[in-house]
Design a protein around this motif. Structure first.
Motif, PDB file in Angstrom:
ATOM      1  N   ALA A  52     -15.753  57.809  19.939  1.00 30.62           N
ATOM      2  CA  ALA A  52     -14.981  57.047  19.158  1.00 30.62           C
ATOM      3  C   ALA A  52     -13.418  57.592  19.597  1.00 30.62           C
ATOM      4  CB  ALA A  52     -15.161  57.128  17.840  1.00 30.62           C
ATOM      5  N   THR A  53     -13.147  58.854  20.056  1.00 29.66           N
ATOM      6  CA  THR A  53     -12.061  59.490  20.091  1.00 29.66           C
ATOM      7  C   THR A  53     -11.613  59.079  21.697  1.00 29.66           C
ATOM      8  OG1 THR A  53     -13.191  61.641  20.706  1.00 29.66           O
ATOM      9  CG2 THR A  53     -12.373  61.351  18.469  1.00 29.66           C
ATOM     10  N   SER A  54     -12.232  58.795  22.495  1.00 27.17           N
ATOM     11  CA  SER A  54     -12.008  58.448  23.735  1.00 27.17           C
ATOM     12  C   SER A  54     -12.237  57.117  24.094  1.00 27.17           C
ATOM     13  CB  SER A  54     -12.929  59.303  25.046  1.00 27.17           C
ATOM     14  OG  SER A  54     -14.254  58.896  24.867  1.00 27.17           O
ATOM     15  N   LEU A  55     -12.703  56.448  23.126  1.00 22.03           N
ATOM     16  CA  LEU A  55     -12.903  54.642  23.033  1.00 22.03           C
ATOM     17  C   LEU A  55     -11.871  54.076  23.836  1.00 22.03           C
ATOM     18  CD1 LEU A  55     -14.984  52.576  22.690  1.00 22.03           C
ATOM     19  CD2 LEU A  55     -13.878  52.395  20.442  1.00 22.03           C
ATOM     20  N   LEU A 109      -9.589  52.621  16.426  1.00 25.49           N
ATOM     21  CA  LEU A 109     -10.901  52.849  17.311  1.00 25.49           C
ATOM     22  C   LEU A 109     -10.724  53.874  18.568  1.00 25.49           C
ATOM     23  CD1 LEU A 109     -12.268  49.301  17.421  1.00 25.49           C
ATOM     24  CD2 LEU A 109     -13.318  51.207  16.148  1.00 25.49           C
ATOM     25  N   THR A 110      -9.224  53.865  18.950  1.00 28.95           N
ATOM     26  CA  THR A 110      -8.996  54.809  20.214  1.00 28.95           C
ATOM     27  C   THR A 110      -8.786  56.213  19.481  1.00 28.95           C
ATOM     28  OG1 THR A 110      -6.961  53.955  20.381  1.00 28.95           O
ATOM     29  CG2 THR A 110      -8.494  53.005  21.719  1.00 28.95           C
ATOM     30  N   GLY A 111      -8.770  56.469  18.529  1.00 27.76           N
ATOM     31  CA  GLY A 111      -8.278  57.802  17.643  1.00 27.76           C
ATOM     32  C   GLY A 111      -6.917  58.016  17.806  1.00 27.76           C
ATOM     33  N   LYS A 112      -5.953  57.068  17.923  1.00 28.05           N
ATOM     34  CA  LYS A 112      -4.654  57.416  18.161  1.00 28.05           C
ATOM     35  C   LYS A 112      -3.995  57.938  16.860  1.00 28.05           C
ATOM     36  CE  LYS A 112      -0.251  54.730  18.529  1.00 28.05           C
ATOM     37  NZ  LYS A 112       0.658  53.461  18.629  1.00 28.05           N
ATOM     38  N   PHE A 113      -4.524  57.756  15.611  1.00 24.13           N
ATOM     39  CA  PHE A 113      -3.677  58.250  14.482  1.00 24.13           C
ATOM     40  C   PHE A 113      -3.827  59.559  14.095  1.00 24.13           C
ATOM     41  CE2 PHE A 113      -4.309  53.302  13.591  1.00 24.13           C
ATOM     42  CZ  PHE A 113      -3.039  53.070  13.642  1.00 24.13           C
ATOM     43  N   GLY A 114      -4.924  60.087  14.409  1.00 24.05           N
ATOM     44  CA  GLY A 114      -5.184  61.762  14.012  1.00 24.05           C
ATOM     45  C   GLY A 114      -6.755  61.639  13.426  1.00 24.05           C
ATOM     46  N   GLY A 159     -10.684  62.756   7.591  1.00 19.40           N
ATOM     47  CA  GLY A 159     -11.178  64.088   6.939  1.00 19.40           C
ATOM     48  C   GLY A 159     -12.683  64.007   6.712  1.00 19.40           C
ATOM     49  N   ASP A 160     -13.394  65.120   6.879  1.00 22.20           N
ATOM     50  CA  ASP A 160     -14.804  65.300   6.736  1.00 22.20           C
ATOM     51  C   ASP A 160     -15.157  64.732   5.467  1.00 22.20           C
ATOM     52  OD1 ASP A 160     -14.778  66.803   9.320  1.00 22.20           O
ATOM     53  OD2 ASP A 160     -14.753  68.854   8.220  1.00 22.20           O
ATOM     54  N   VAL A 161     -14.674  64.732   4.553  1.00 18.23           N
ATOM     55  CA  VAL A 161     -15.098  64.040   3.048  1.00 18.23           C
ATOM     56  C   VAL A 161     -15.153  62.717   3.152  1.00 18.23           C
ATOM     57  CG1 VAL A 161     -13.087  63.860   2.171  1.00 18.23           C
ATOM     58  CG2 VAL A 161     -14.770  64.139   0.576  1.00 18.23           C
ATOM     59  N   VAL A 162     -14.532  61.989   4.255  1.00 19.20           N
ATOM     60  CA  VAL A 162     -14.468  60.624   4.370  1.00 19.20           C
ATOM     61  C   VAL A 162     -15.758  60.065   4.955  1.00 19.20           C
ATOM     62  CG1 VAL A 162     -13.376  58.496   5.401  1.00 19.20           C
ATOM     63  CG2 VAL A 162     -11.849  60.208   4.203  1.00 19.20           C
ATOM     64  N   TRP A 163     -16.168  60.967   6.080  1.00 19.18           N
ATOM     65  CA  TRP A 163     -17.229  60.572   7.000  1.00 19.18           C
ATOM     66  C   TRP A 163     -18.602  60.942   5.929  1.00 19.18           C
ATOM     67  CZ3 TRP A 163     -16.061  57.704  10.373  1.00 19.18           C
ATOM     68  CH2 TRP A 163     -14.806  58.011  11.441  1.00 19.18           C
ATOM     69  N   ARG A 164     -18.530  61.900   5.199  1.00 17.89           N
ATOM     70  CA  ARG A 164     -19.591  62.150   4.385  1.00 17.89           C
ATOM     71  C   ARG A 164     -19.881  61.083   3.347  1.00 17.89           C
ATOM     72  NH1 ARG A 164     -17.577  67.614   4.344  1.00 17.89           N
ATOM     73  NH2 ARG A 164     -16.750  67.114   2.466  1.00 17.89           N
ATOM     74  N   ARG A 165     -18.740  60.592   2.987  1.00 20.32           N
ATOM     75  CA  ARG A 165     -18.746  59.313   1.795  1.00 20.32           C
ATOM     76  C   ARG A 165     -19.091  58.117   2.656  1.00 20.32           C
ATOM     77  NH1 ARG A 165     -17.124  58.459  -3.287  1.00 20.32           N
ATOM     78  NH2 ARG A 165     -17.155  60.728  -3.526  1.00 20.32           N
ATOM     79  N   LEU A 166     -18.768  58.096   3.685  1.00 19.08           N
ATOM     80  CA  LEU A 166     -19.063  56.685   4.430  1.00 19.08           C
ATOM     81  C   LEU A 166     -20.582  56.868   4.586  1.00 19.08           C
ATOM     82  CD1 LEU A 166     -18.330  54.286   6.090  1.00 19.08           C
ATOM     83  CD2 LEU A 166     -18.311  55.900   8.172  1.00 19.08           C
ATOM     84  N   ALA A 202     -20.353  57.794  16.995  1.00 25.63           N
ATOM     85  CA  ALA A 202     -19.033  58.024  16.653  1.00 25.63           C
ATOM     86  C   ALA A 202     -18.102  56.781  16.573  1.00 25.63           C
ATOM     87  CB  ALA A 202     -18.106  58.932  17.690  1.00 25.63           C
ATOM     88  N   ALA A 203     -18.340  55.829  17.749  1.00 24.50           N
ATOM     89  CA  ALA A 203     -17.693  54.757  17.618  1.00 24.50           C
ATOM     90  C   ALA A 203     -18.248  53.908  16.368  1.00 24.50           C
ATOM     91  CB  ALA A 203     -18.048  53.952  19.029  1.00 24.50           C
ATOM     92  N   VAL A 204     -19.517  53.604  16.332  1.00 24.81           N
ATOM     93  CA  VAL A 204     -20.101  52.911  15.048  1.00 24.81           C
ATOM     94  C   VAL A 204     -19.672  53.386  13.849  1.00 24.81           C
ATOM     95  CG1 VAL A 204     -22.348  52.613  13.900  1.00 24.81           C
ATOM     96  CG2 VAL A 204     -22.307  52.584  16.407  1.00 24.81           C
ATOM     97  N   CYS A 205     -19.433  54.535  13.701  1.00 23.01           N
ATOM     98  CA  CYS A 205     -18.781  55.290  12.385  1.00 23.01           C
ATOM     99  C   CYS A 205     -17.378  54.871  12.180  1.00 23.01           C
ATOM    100  CB  CYS A 205     -18.900  56.801  12.188  1.00 23.01           C
ATOM    101  SG  CYS A 205     -20.751  57.109  12.151  1.00 23.01           S
ATOM    102  N   ARG A 206     -16.462  54.891  13.065  1.00 25.04           N
ATOM    103  CA  ARG A 206     -14.996  54.351  13.059  1.00 25.04           C
ATOM    104  C   ARG A 206     -15.386  52.998  13.022  1.00 25.04           C
ATOM    105  NH1 ARG A 206     -10.656  56.994  14.158  1.00 25.04           N
ATOM    106  NH2 ARG A 206     -10.863  59.115  14.863  1.00 25.04           N
ATOM    107  N   GLY A 207     -16.101  52.240  13.266  1.00 25.74           N
ATOM    108  CA  GLY A 207     -16.101  50.591  13.012  1.00 25.74           C
ATOM    109  C   GLY A 207     -16.484  50.404  11.606  1.00 25.74           C
ATOM    110  N   MET A 208     -17.428  51.220  11.118  1.00 25.96           N
ATOM    111  CA  MET A 208     -17.892  50.938   9.746  1.00 25.96           C
ATOM    112  C   MET A 208     -16.805  51.526   8.783  1.00 25.96           C
ATOM    113  SD  MET A 208     -21.802  52.657   9.593  1.00 25.96           S
ATOM    114  CE  MET A 208     -23.175  51.906  10.361  1.00 25.96           C
TER     115      MET A 208
END
Length: 539
Positions: A5-8, A62-67, A70-77, A184-190
């Motif tokens: 996702a970060t290099s997409l 999707l390309t990770g431009k913004f930074g 947070g880990d808490v966001v990925w856990r909630r997702l 990683a790309a799937v999670c960014r998309g979700m």
């Protein structure tokens, strides 16, 4: 080839764009401007082309431009995704109608040797991605037991209060399977799907105009699917325009004395046409431009902007940090319309405080539930006093509370786990259980008026009272944040969600723990893992 996702980078639409079809070229509008909030956001102002702004935002995110997110966001997702998965697997295994029909339809649309396609849960066959999306999203939504949002962001005055649900995770999964992307790309998309649809729900109430809330999810789905397959901003703008101009679902979907398959499959059908719109735009079809400011499109048509050449709202979108919209979404701890959660919590609290109530159902004289609008109109429809289908029963406050009380009397227990509403509580026997029907006849459901209305959508303001022959009048007092609500701080949410996952997943797979492991930690899964993710056996 694996892409993180970060290099997409925007890939070629794998199988979507026929060779030789040129991309649509137009002048690029100004990029969205940063928002002066504590957490990183972008503001798409009402005087801008917000369809293009959403498209550029999606590509940049999707390309990770913004930074960093947070880990808490990925856990909630992940928690919301696993919750939806258990709902889907159990609905498929139970042979529920809409998921079965859409799944059989999908399997008739093999993608062919020259197109990678996507996969339905519990199969290995590659099918047309829009069909896999429809089948998987329908299964996730069928029980009406997955996550909910209420469109409430008071810090910025965005309190339109539109509903929404975590129904659209099938879209980025299908996009990744088509394009060969990793977890990683799937999670960014979700995360992106949830962010776009939930922020739209904060600023525009579709239900006020009898439009079904899934339209916000369709806009998000078209955006994310196209962006993950490498669409240009122009193509994403066209895809959004196609969705809004051609595929507006009205709440006729949810009307009627007994609800139909259309209610549970509404998100799935809208996600399907969203993917089709994205594919069509990427093939060169030019849809309506600048649709949020289009005076003949629904946004300006129903809420006329204050000035010409504006939409009715500014739109704020999170870019990094830990305040994404998913953090304010709510879990359902069983099968029930979410706005009944306050009454469920009230009943559980009341019975815990007065266990003697459960000594005899004959001493239960009346139950009174007081609630706000719009909940009263949605789950208090007089026709819901005699539900004949699961779809009507899980949207009937009186049936839900009567069933909980019946179970509590039978078990002499009153906790969330003990009373959790599961598919068997809506089968034919349960729908017509004599004790349930007797209790149902003793329930009064009333609108609390402005005092209650003013407290929504901050909470789910509900009071449940019992008139007991021996104990007198008992009250839960006002419930605002029941277990599962994003603002609840007392429930052991992880434990309740784990129990719910086990109960539902066990209906569909031999080993729920293995299924959970298969879909956990998606951010570290390879493209090959994602390609084979849905290839597990459903009982």
């Amino acid at each position: 080839m694996r892409r993180s996702a970060t290099s997409l980078r925007p890939p070629r639409c794998a199988g979507c764009l026929p060779r030789g079809v040129p991309a649509i070229i137009r002048a690029t509008s100004t990029r969205p401007r940063p928002s002066p909030m504590n957490q990183p956001h972008l503001t798409l102002p009402r005087h801008s082309n917000q369809a293009r702004g959403i498209g550029q935002y999606a590509l940049d995110f999707l390309t990770g431009k913004f930074g960093d997110v947070g880990d808490v966001v990925w856990r909630r997702l992940e928690a919301f995704h696993l919750d939806s998965l258990a709902c889907a697997v159990s609905a498929i295994a139970a042979g529920t109608n809409a998921p079965t029909v859409l799944r059989e339809e999908a399997l008739a649309y093999s993608s062919g040797a020259n197109f990678p396609g996507a996969v339905c849960y519990g199969t290995s066959q590659r099918v047309a991605p829009e069909k896999a999306v429809a089948a998987n999203a329908s299964a996730a939504r069928e029980w009406d037991a997955n996550g909910t949002n209420f469109g409430y962001h008071p810090e910025i005055g965005a309190t339109a209060g539109e509903f929404g649900h975590n129904d659209f995770y099938a879209v980025p999964l299908a996009a990744a399977q088509v394009a060969g992307l990793d977890g990683a790309a799937v999670c960014r998309g979700m995360l992106l799907v949830d962010e776009i649809r939930a922020r739209l729900a904060e600023v525009f109430s579709l239900k006020s105009y009898k439009i079904d809330h899934v339209l916000h999810g369709a806009i998000a789905s078209a955006t994310v699917y196209a962006a993950m397959l490498g669409a240009t901003v122009d193509q994403i703008e066209s895809a959004i325009g196609l969705v809004v101009a051609h595929y507006v679902p009205f709440r006729a979907i949810r009307a009627g004395h007994q609800l139909s398959d259309s209610k549970g499959a509404s998100a799935a059908i809208s996600a399907e046409v969203a993917v089709l719109s994205a594919q069509r735009a990427m093939r060169g079809f030019v849809g309506p431009a600048d649709v949020f400011r289009n005076p003949a499109a629904l946004f300006c048509l129903f809420e006329k902007p204050a000035a010409a050449d504006e939409s009715p709202f500014d739109l704020l979108l999170s870019t990094a940090g830990d305040q994404f919209a998913v953090m304010g979404m709510h879990f359902k701890l069983g099968l029930y319309e979410h706005q009944s959660a306050g009454a469920i919590q009230g009943l559980i609290d009341l019975l815990a405080a007065h266990p003697a109530v459960l000594e005899s159902d004959h001493e239960l004289e009346r139950v009174r539930i007081t609630i706000y609008e719009p909940a009263f109109g949605i789950i208090g429809d007089p026709a819901k006093r005699d539900p004949q289908t699961r779809q009507s029963a899980d949207h009937s406050m009186v049936y839900i509370v009567a069933t909980l009380l019946r179970k509590a009397f039978e078990q002499r227990q009153s906790g969330w786990k003990e009373l959790m509403l599961l598919p068997r509580d809506y089968d034919e026997e349960s729908l017509h259980h004599p004790l349930t029907r007797t209790i149902l006849s003793r329930i009064d459901f009333v609108h609390g008026g402005p005092e209650y209305d003013a407290k929504y959508p901050d909470g789910i303001p509900t009071t449940l009272e019992i008139e007991h022959r021996r104990l007198g009048r008992l009250s839960s007092e006002l419930v605002m944040y029941p277990a599962g609500h994003a603002r609840n701080t007392t429930a052991d949410l992880d434990d309740l969600l784990a129990y719910k996952f086990q109960q539902l997943a066990a209906l569909g797979v031999a080993d729920p723990a293995t299924l959970r492991d298969r879909f956990s930690d998606l951010t570290n899964k390879s493209a090959a893992d994602i390609a084979a993710l849905c290839e597990f056996e459903i009982l």
